[in-house]
Design a protein around this motif. Structure first.
Motif, PDB file in Angstrom:
ATOM      1  N   GLY B 126     -85.779 135.695  51.111  1.00  0.00           N
ATOM      2  CA  GLY B 126     -84.744 135.768  52.209  1.00  0.00           C
ATOM      3  C   GLY B 126     -84.356 134.212  52.652  1.00  0.00           C
ATOM      4  N   ALA B 127     -85.584 133.559  52.897  1.00  0.00           N
ATOM      5  CA  ALA B 127     -85.254 132.192  53.492  1.00  0.00           C
ATOM      6  C   ALA B 127     -84.614 131.517  52.639  1.00  0.00           C
ATOM      7  CB  ALA B 127     -86.621 131.814  53.695  1.00  0.00           C
ATOM      8  N   TYR B 128     -85.035 131.688  51.193  1.00  0.00           N
ATOM      9  CA  TYR B 128     -84.285 130.595  50.251  1.00  0.00           C
ATOM     10  C   TYR B 128     -82.584 131.030  50.167  1.00  0.00           C
ATOM     11  CZ  TYR B 128     -88.412 128.251  48.858  1.00  0.00           C
ATOM     12  OH  TYR B 128     -89.803 127.782  49.027  1.00  0.00           O
ATOM     13  N   GLN B 129     -82.474 132.414  50.034  1.00  0.00           N
ATOM     14  CA  GLN B 129     -81.152 132.990  50.005  1.00  0.00           C
ATOM     15  C   GLN B 129     -80.260 132.551  51.248  1.00  0.00           C
ATOM     16  OE1 GLN B 129     -80.346 136.826  48.350  1.00  0.00           O
ATOM     17  NE2 GLN B 129     -82.790 136.979  47.760  1.00  0.00           N
ATOM     18  N   ALA B 130     -80.835 132.320  52.175  1.00  0.00           N
ATOM     19  CA  ALA B 130     -80.144 132.038  53.540  1.00  0.00           C
ATOM     20  C   ALA B 130     -79.606 130.722  53.439  1.00  0.00           C
ATOM     21  CB  ALA B 130     -81.075 131.984  54.857  1.00  0.00           C
ATOM     22  N   GLU B 131     -80.394 129.893  52.667  1.00  0.00           N
ATOM     23  CA  GLU B 131     -79.561 128.482  52.484  1.00  0.00           C
ATOM     24  C   GLU B 131     -78.755 128.511  51.493  1.00  0.00           C
ATOM     25  OE1 GLU B 131     -80.301 125.359  54.089  1.00  0.00           O
ATOM     26  OE2 GLU B 131     -81.069 126.860  55.473  1.00  0.00           O
ATOM     27  N   VAL B 132     -78.777 129.306  50.525  1.00  0.00           N
ATOM     28  CA  VAL B 132     -77.853 129.386  49.482  1.00  0.00           C
ATOM     29  C   VAL B 132     -76.359 129.908  50.062  1.00  0.00           C
ATOM     30  CG1 VAL B 132     -77.012 130.371  47.376  1.00  0.00           C
ATOM     31  CG2 VAL B 132     -79.362 129.614  47.649  1.00  0.00           C
ATOM     32  N   TYR B 133     -76.588 130.921  50.845  1.00  0.00           N
ATOM     33  CA  TYR B 133     -75.270 131.625  51.551  1.00  0.00           C
ATOM     34  C   TYR B 133     -74.813 130.404  52.312  1.00  0.00           C
ATOM     35  CZ  TYR B 133     -77.129 135.910  49.417  1.00  0.00           C
ATOM     36  OH  TYR B 133     -77.509 136.954  48.677  1.00  0.00           O
ATOM     37  N   ARG B 134     -75.689 129.911  53.111  1.00  0.00           N
ATOM     38  CA  ARG B 134     -75.095 128.952  54.295  1.00  0.00           C
ATOM     39  C   ARG B 134     -74.250 127.840  53.647  1.00  0.00           C
ATOM     40  NH1 ARG B 134     -76.835 124.616  57.983  1.00  0.00           N
ATOM     41  NH2 ARG B 134     -78.250 124.007  56.348  1.00  0.00           N
ATOM     42  N   GLY B 135     -74.872 127.334  52.581  1.00  0.00           N
ATOM     43  CA  GLY B 135     -74.275 126.331  51.581  1.00  0.00           C
ATOM     44  C   GLY B 135     -73.051 126.626  51.160  1.00  0.00           C
ATOM     45  N   SER B 136     -72.863 127.971  50.531  1.00  0.00           N
ATOM     46  CA  SER B 136     -71.663 128.452  50.138  1.00  0.00           C
ATOM     47  C   SER B 136     -70.583 128.729  51.189  1.00  0.00           C
ATOM     48  CB  SER B 136     -72.118 129.828  49.398  1.00  0.00           C
ATOM     49  OG  SER B 136     -73.021 129.459  48.306  1.00  0.00           O
ATOM     50  N   PHE B 137     -71.244 129.294  52.085  1.00  0.00           N
ATOM     51  CA  PHE B 137     -70.207 129.394  53.265  1.00  0.00           C
ATOM     52  C   PHE B 137     -69.371 128.089  53.756  1.00  0.00           C
ATOM     53  CE2 PHE B 137     -68.014 131.581  56.425  1.00  0.00           C
ATOM     54  CZ  PHE B 137     -67.764 130.759  57.548  1.00  0.00           C
ATOM     55  N   PRO B 165     -66.555 137.589  48.998  1.00  0.00           N
ATOM     56  CA  PRO B 165     -66.001 137.361  47.655  1.00  0.00           C
ATOM     57  C   PRO B 165     -66.303 135.923  47.508  1.00  0.00           C
ATOM     58  CG  PRO B 165     -64.278 138.564  48.583  1.00  0.00           C
ATOM     59  CD  PRO B 165     -65.193 138.198  49.713  1.00  0.00           C
ATOM     60  N   GLN B 166     -65.801 134.906  48.504  1.00  0.00           N
ATOM     61  CA  GLN B 166     -66.013 133.491  48.014  1.00  0.00           C
ATOM     62  C   GLN B 166     -67.656 133.284  48.253  1.00  0.00           C
ATOM     63  OE1 GLN B 166     -63.658 131.600  47.029  1.00  0.00           O
ATOM     64  NE2 GLN B 166     -61.905 131.241  48.802  1.00  0.00           N
ATOM     65  N   VAL B 167     -68.152 133.524  48.961  1.00  0.00           N
ATOM     66  CA  VAL B 167     -69.526 133.061  49.198  1.00  0.00           C
ATOM     67  C   VAL B 167     -70.234 133.491  47.852  1.00  0.00           C
ATOM     68  CG1 VAL B 167     -71.706 133.683  50.343  1.00  0.00           C
ATOM     69  CG2 VAL B 167     -69.813 133.136  51.878  1.00  0.00           C
ATOM     70  N   LEU B 168     -70.067 135.008  47.437  1.00  0.00           N
ATOM     71  CA  LEU B 168     -70.733 135.238  46.274  1.00  0.00           C
ATOM     72  C   LEU B 168     -70.522 134.442  45.202  1.00  0.00           C
ATOM     73  CD1 LEU B 168     -70.517 139.324  46.540  1.00  0.00           C
ATOM     74  CD2 LEU B 168     -72.608 137.663  46.833  1.00  0.00           C
ATOM     75  N   ARG B 169     -69.053 134.071  44.839  1.00  0.00           N
ATOM     76  CA  ARG B 169     -68.939 133.263  43.876  1.00  0.00           C
ATOM     77  C   ARG B 169     -69.582 131.967  43.745  1.00  0.00           C
ATOM     78  NH1 ARG B 169     -65.173 129.053  43.049  1.00  0.00           N
ATOM     79  NH2 ARG B 169     -64.630 128.793  45.100  1.00  0.00           N
ATOM     80  N   LEU B 170     -69.686 131.314  44.927  1.00  0.00           N
ATOM     81  CA  LEU B 170     -70.368 129.920  45.104  1.00  0.00           C
ATOM     82  C   LEU B 170     -71.804 130.068  45.093  1.00  0.00           C
ATOM     83  CD1 LEU B 170     -67.699 128.587  47.834  1.00  0.00           C
ATOM     84  CD2 LEU B 170     -68.026 127.913  45.427  1.00  0.00           C
ATOM     85  N   ALA B 171     -72.160 131.177  45.495  1.00  0.00           N
ATOM     86  CA  ALA B 171     -73.779 131.349  45.429  1.00  0.00           C
ATOM     87  C   ALA B 171     -74.662 131.613  44.116  1.00  0.00           C
ATOM     88  CB  ALA B 171     -74.124 132.738  46.750  1.00  0.00           C
TER      89      ALA B 171
END
Lengths: 269, 248, 243
Positions: B126-137, B165-171
């Protein structure tokens, strides 16, 4: 047209040959950029190389110091021929990289995007090549560097890093860096094209003073004022060939070819 | 010549061992590894999005909590987190059960190893995914969000139609990395007793004394698992980007 | 609040800090050395060297560090020639050396990719300028490419080094009593895992924080060209041999 060329070449300054290029050709893939260019520059010549984009002028300049490899043709610097050989796929390569490196020390280049070494201060930029390539003692290099920086007017910035200076200042530093090598010929690749208009003047002024002191310069440029007022000769390239070559006063007042006439009309605004 | 017969012998010994039952053990191990990874990624997805939202919020406390979460769970050794959830879980369960009288004072309730392990790896993921989602957003064009607001979309609708949808695409590329990371972290759960690939390889190595064979095999199987994800995630990336790539 | 317990736990774990740091330091050092070799091989003209480097990175990044430790510690001791070798055996039978070796080989894979990216990120213009001034290839590398690549690699590489502190905890799985091993023992003996592991966690956090600040300082020192301009000075800065 060729009659003009021959005359122009013959009436060139009677001096030692600084650079002689014979029949240089260069293609990128299928596209032939240089279709047999010849030029002879004598000491003290200031030759402006003009042409629209795609005419091959930058490529021509970069082939002289072998940053690009010409497909065929000869380059002589100070009478010495750069020896070439054929590589595995038939492409041209320098026969002796040491010869090329030695000749490059006589051919200092000033780039459109300055290309200063960003991790060094201005002073360090100026002494790096003289110290590590020409193997001159540090004190001597520093002394010369300071004098050159005063000459181009940025001595106060000598301990600054390139990122802290305006484009005009960076380019003047780059010119000083080139001068520090005591080159026989200076090559300028569109030195003012990347500058904001108000900074162009300071660089042109430095280049003019260099021309006035008799330096041999090859300048690829769009600055018509420099071409017309400062250069001793103007070479106009069109589609990879030398379309016109001669003294600037005649060329500009009486354009020898329709293409050149068309070209300068675009600039007389 | 001797080398060749030696190799041949070793090869047939290896095949024998695998056929005798150790091969099956390893396959079960793969199954458990994938199970752990999947569940952990899901847990991580939930936690990660919450933490990403917290880190992106304008409220200072939320931001702090989010930062603390990512700093701690990316900075602490994974082994420590796993021990914390497994043994700590046992401590909590036993403690509450004893104090409520459900069990005797000397009985113990063990935290189930799968749950403990999955919680731990899930929180780390979750900690790593948080960074991915944050960056994507942050990479989503601000203009799109402003347009959504201008058209009167509620926060939830904006979330559903634009942001997610956008976050998922970029993530997707970042998540591919986190997936590989999580597979490798799952190997550490072997310390709790979950019968995933690492533990199975351990058992096999200790019983048969053919350490090299089983550890090398386990390594190769992990390589397969981490590298298979690459084309899968590439496909996912192409699928989610289909509105952004010019048709050929 | 059982402060005595917490303090004594923290103290016991701290006593193992030197061992943790030792594993970390040598793992990083050897890993750096191997990474440089790998990066050089990756850029080599020989296809075999390039392929080996790519395969190495693939294997060591795609498998868990724990497997790599087990492979080196248990797996290699199977071979007779290893057990009989007077050079290899003293190294490969010691769990400490095996862990350091495994960590080094693991971090080398990640680090070499970082270095490779940094080398490719060096802008081509300044390199051309160096060529145009007649600088031979080795001088170009020493004066221009290497210093610039180093500064580009530093942020990612310092992250990687900080991650290595987490890897040291795996040494506890092969019986080494570094910080994690000590914490595990205390936790087992006292049946208070949450308190003990939280204390150990705090120490790890402090360790990471300190190393991060150290690297932030190194980055700061190496990048005056990214900071605001200095005061006017009359002194001439000396030119270091390699910047």
């Amino acid at each position: 047209m060729s009659a003009n060329l021959d005359t122009a070449m013959k009436t060139a300054t009677d001096g030692k040959s600084a650079i002689a290029v014979k029949e240089m050709r260069k293609s990128f893939g299928d596209h032939q950029v240089l279709k047999g260019i010849s030029l002879e520059a004598h000491e003290g010549d200031v030759i402006s190389i003009l042409g629209s984009s795609g005419s091959g002028k930058s490529t021509f300049l970069r082939c002289i110091n072998l940053l690009e490899m010409p497909d065929s043709g000869e380059v002589q610097v100070g009478g010495e021929l750069i020896r070439m050989k054929r590589g595995k796929e038939g492409q041209q390569m320098p026969a002796d990289i040491r010869q090329v490196e030695r000749m490059r020390t006589d051919l200092a280049m000033v780039f459109q995007s300055f290309n200063l070494w960003s991790h060094m201060t201005v002073l360090e930029n100026l002494i790096a090549a003289p110290m590590h390539v020409l193997k001159r003692p540090r004190a001597e290099c520093v002394e010369q560097a300071e004098a050159l920086l005063k000459r181009v007017g940025i001595w106060e910035r000598r301990n600054y890093y390139p990122t802290h200076m305006s484009g005009g200042q960076q380019q003047r530093a780059a010119i000083a860096r080139a001068l520090a090598m005591n080159p026989k010929v200076m090559l300028f690749d569109e030195p003012t094209s990347a500058l904001d208009p108000e900074l162009v003047g300071e660089v042109l002024r430095v280049m003019r003073s260099l021309a006035e002191e008799g330096r041999t310069m090859l300048v690829v440029t769009h600055e018509m004022s420099f071409a017309r007022d400062v250069s001793s000769r103007v070479m106009f390239l069109h589609k990879g060939e030398v379309d016109a070559l001669g003294a600037p006063k005649e060329m500009f007042s009486n354009p020898p070819t329709p293409q050149f006439k068309q070209f300068i009309s675009n600039f007389s605004k | 010549m001797e080398v060749l017969t030696n190799l041949q012998d070793q090869f047939s010994t290896a095949i024998n061992l695998l056929v005798q039952g150790w091969g099956l053990q390893l396959l079960w191990g793969i199954g458990w590894t994938l199970a752990v990874t999947f569940v952990s990624m899901l847990i991580g997805a939930v936690l990660g999005s919450l933490v990403a939202a917290a880190k992106l919020s304008s409220r200072g406390t939320l931001k702090f909590i989010g930062e603390a979460y990512t700093t701690v769970f990316r900075g602490e050794p994974e082994l420590l987190i796993i021990y914390l959830f497994y043994y700590g879980g046992t401590q909590i369960l036993t403690g509450t059960a004893r104090s409520t009288g459900a069990i005797g004072a000397t009985d113990i309730i063990n935290m189930p190893s799968f749950i403990g392990g999955v919680l731990a790896v899930g929180i780390i993921s979750g900690a790593y995914q948080a960074e991915v989602y944050r960056g994507s957003f942050l990479a989503i064009m601000r203009g799109e969000l402003e347009a959504a607001r201008a058209y009167g979309m509620s926060a939830f609708t904006r979330l559903r139609l634009i942001i997610v949808p956008q976050v998922l695409r970029l993530a997707v590329p970042g998540l591919g990395n986190v997936w590989q990371l999580t597979i490798k972290d799952s190997a550490l759960i072997s310390v709790t007793g979950v019968a995933e690939l690492m533990l199975s390889a351990n058992k096999a190595a200790r019983s048969t004394h053919h350490s090299l064979l089983f550890y090398a095999l386990a390594g190769a199987l992990y390589l397969v698992m981490t590298s298979i994800s690459t084309p899968i995630f590439s496909k996912a990336e192409r699928y989610t980007s289909r509105s952004f790539v010019r048709p050929k | 609040m059982d402060t005595d317990f917490y303090l004594s736990t923290i103290w016991s774990v701290l006593k193992a800090l030197p061992l943790t740091l030792e594993i970390w330091f040598f793992g990083v050092l050897i890993g750096l050395f191997v990474a440089c070799i790998l990066t050089w091989m990756r850029a080599s003209a020989f296809k075999l060297a390039r392929i080996f480097s790519q395969a190495y990175v693939f294997v060591f990044r795609g498998s868990p560090l724990l497997v790599q430790i087990y492979l080196i510690y248990f797996g290699l001791s199977q071979f007779d020639f290893v057990r009989n070798s007077s050079i290899l055996w003293p190294v490969l039978r010691d769990p400490m050396y095996c862990t350091i070796l495994a960590m080094a080989m693991n971090t080398a894979a990640y680090s070499s990719e970082i270095f490779r990216g940094a080398l490719r990120a060096v802008p081509v213009g300044p390199i051309e300028a160096a060529k145009a001034f007649g600088m031979p290839a080795l001088t170009r590398f020493r004066l221009i490419i290497l210093p610039m690549a180093l500064r580009l690699a530093l942020p990612a590489y310092s992250t990687e080094i900080i991650l290595m502190t987490k890897a040291t905890a795996l040494a506890s799985v092969v019986t080494i009593m570094e910080m994690m091993g000590v914490a595990q023992k205390i936790q087992h003996d006292t049946f208070r895992p949450i308190e003990v592991l939280t204390c150990a966690g705090l120490i790890y956090l402090a360790l990471n924080f300190s190393i991060a600040r150290l690297f932030a300082m190194v980055e700061y020192l190496l990048s005056p060209h990214l900071r605001p301009p200095p005061e006017q000075s009359q002194q001439i800065k000396p030119v270091p041999e390699v910047l």
